[in-house]
Design an enzyme around this catalytic site. Structure first.
Site, short mmCIF file in Angstrom:
data_model
loop_
_atom_site.label_atom_id
_atom_site.label_comp_id
_atom_site.label_asym_id
_atom_site.label_seq_id
_atom_site.Cartn_x
_atom_site.Cartn_y
_atom_site.Cartn_z
N PHE A 130 0.86 -1.19 0.00
CA PHE A 130 0.00 0.00 0.00
C PHE A 130 0.89 1.24 0.00
O PHE A 130 1.73 1.40 0.88
CB PHE A 130 -0.94 0.03 1.21
CG PHE A 130 -1.87 1.22 1.17
CD1 PHE A 130 -2.98 1.22 0.33
CD2 PHE A 130 -1.62 2.35 1.92
CE1 PHE A 130 -3.81 2.32 0.25
CE2 PHE A 130 -2.46 3.46 1.85
CZ PHE A 130 -3.56 3.44 1.01
N ASP A 132 9.21 2.58 1.76
CA ASP A 132 8.02 3.29 2.22
C ASP A 132 7.88 3.02 3.72
O ASP A 132 7.38 1.98 4.14
CB ASP A 132 6.79 2.80 1.45
CG ASP A 132 5.52 3.51 1.90
OD1 ASP A 132 5.52 4.14 2.97
OD2 ASP A 132 4.51 3.41 1.17
N LYS A 181 2.86 9.15 8.58
CA LYS A 181 1.92 8.92 9.68
C LYS A 181 2.36 9.41 11.06
O LYS A 181 1.82 10.37 11.57
CB LYS A 181 1.56 7.43 9.73
CG LYS A 181 0.69 7.02 8.53
CD LYS A 181 0.05 5.67 8.71
CE LYS A 181 -1.08 5.44 7.74
NZ LYS A 181 -0.73 4.76 6.48
#
Ligand SMILES: *Cc1c(COP(=O)(O)O)cnc(C)c1O
Length: 423
Positions: free
Chosen positions: A148, A233, A262
């Protein structure tokens, strides 16, 4: 309306009414859980009806220091009086201070700042294209199945999940998907057009999938051999989530590019694309930009988060709490083999694979004051604030124990009637 009057007006509104009004005013892109959150403190949040929850979702790994942490509040208060935003037409001090901290705690590179994980990856993809174009007209980026990387057109094209790509054809060309944790699949996919590999050190949305110990090292070797960029990532795994500041540090390698978002802002929106010194030249003035990228306000929060993590040895705490939490969950796994497949995780990024769809358990947890999330359909995911205590973990395990017991004892085992919410 005075502030107090508007608060009273909000308090008079019911949860039902708000959910109704959302249908009228907000695009329904989310499968939301039917509660309205109004307040948070530490690892707790409260809804509009005054119900308290233990929050093991933490805004999907965003509220790294929990809710309303004094160091974040203090930083925001101080900076908001001075300067909130100026755009990147000018220099600002908090942006530099944040870039220094990221550089000093990682591999000594430079940062480009944006506002989200997708944008951080978008910048990495753009950099890879410039690198590839400058070295023989290469353009292809290898990414993994079940990965993702975000919801913009380029990052959803990079993402290895059909359900995220459905209906958005034509996708951005130049991505090749291979099986995660399979080095020979990567080796076979490399050709004269390949310029980079983009991979999560541990897959988050894909189900908390942890690769073999030598996987990232193997990728590093392949990238070196074929002159490819290794782009990690770390949007979910970074900022102490996995027990070290960055997950790659567990694997004895250094990437060429790392993306963060995040947990970095402690709740404020920020994304960072961290690149080695040499690769930074691939994005010269005018090649990329973000109006909001790294405003003084947002950076002040991120600086506070990083300083707190370093000063309070939060990495050590995460390692300890992570091991404790995983051990406790493994006890449940032994106790309920008909429901639980197994437990996996690093630090406080933990997945519990089920033999049933997870939505029913998530809903029961909610009703019992525990917020967890389910990903990949049958993996309960725990991403608590990094400051969670042993007592809070015990409380969560106790609630889970009761709920899973009731699933194990009832005819609910084969119920597939619920669909998991997707972040
Ligand atoms: C959440 C996530 C993203 C996307 O971040 P947004 O801020 O939602 O754009 C990208 N990569 C990974 C690994 C993520 O977990």
């Amino acid at each position: 309306m005075k502030a107090k009057d508007s608060r009273d007006a909000i308090n008079r509104v019911s949860t039902m009414q708000i959910i109704e009004d959302y249908k009228r005013y907000v695009v329904s892109t989310y499968n939301r859980i039917p509660v309205v959150m109004v307040k948070g403190q530490g690892c707790r949040v409260w809804d509009l009806d005054g119900r308290e929850y233990l929050d093991l979702v933490a805004g999907v790994a965003v509220n790294s220091l929990g809710h309303a942490h004094p160091c974040v509040i203090d930083a925001l208060n101080r900076q908001s009086i001075e300067l909130i935003h100026t755009s990147n037409l000018y220099y600002t001090i908090p942006q530099l201070e944040l870039a220094k901290r990221i550089s000093d705690t990682s591999f000594g590179g430079k940062a480009f700042f944006a506002n989200s994980g997708a944008e951080a990856n978008e910048a990495a993809i753009k950099l890879a294209r410039r690198f590839g174009n400058a070295s023989g007209g290469r353009y292809e980026i290898i990414t993994m199945t079940n990965s993702f990387h975000g919801r913009t057109m380029a990052t959803l094209s990079a993402t290895g999940q059909e359900k995220i790509q459905n209906g958005f054809d034509p996708l951005v060309p130049g991505f090749r998907h291979v099986e995660f944790n399979n080095l020979s699949a990567v080796e076979e996919a490399i050709n004269e057009n390949t310029c980079a590999v983009l991979v999560e050190p541990i897959q988050g949305e894909g189900g908390v999938n942890i690769p073999a110990d030598d996987y990232l090292q193997g990728l590093r070797r392949l990238c070196d051999k074929h002159r490819l960029l290794l782009m990690l990532d770390e949007v979910q795994t970074g900022i102490a989530r996995c027990g070290l500041m960055f997950a790659y540090q567990h694997y004895n390698i250094v990437p060429d590019i790392m993306t963060l978002a995040k947990g970095l802002g402690g709740g404020l929106p920020i994304g960072a694309t961290v690149v080695t010194f040499e690769m930074a030249d691939m994005l010269p003035p005018g090649s990329h930009a973000s109006t909001f990228g790294a405003t003084p306000l947002v950076c002040s929060a991120a600086i506070a988060v990083i300083d707190y993590i370093l000063e309070q040895n939060i990495c050590g705490h995460v390692k300890q709490m992570g091991e404790y939490f995983i051990t406790r969950l493994q006890e449940l796994s032994k106790k309920y083999p008909a429901v639980i497949q197994g437990v996996r995780g690093k630090g406080l990024m933990i997945g519990m694979a089920l033999k049933i769809n997870g939505a029913g358990i998530v809903n029961e947890c909610l009703a019992n004051g525990l917020l967890i999330n389910c990903t990949a359909g049958d993996v309960l995911r725990f991403l608590p604030p990094l400051i969670i205590t042993r007592e809070e973990i015990d409380m969560a395990v106790e609630i889970l124990d009761r709920i899973i017991e009731s699933f194990a004892n009832s005819g609910l085992l084969n119920s597939d009637s619920h669909v998991c919410g997707n972040t």
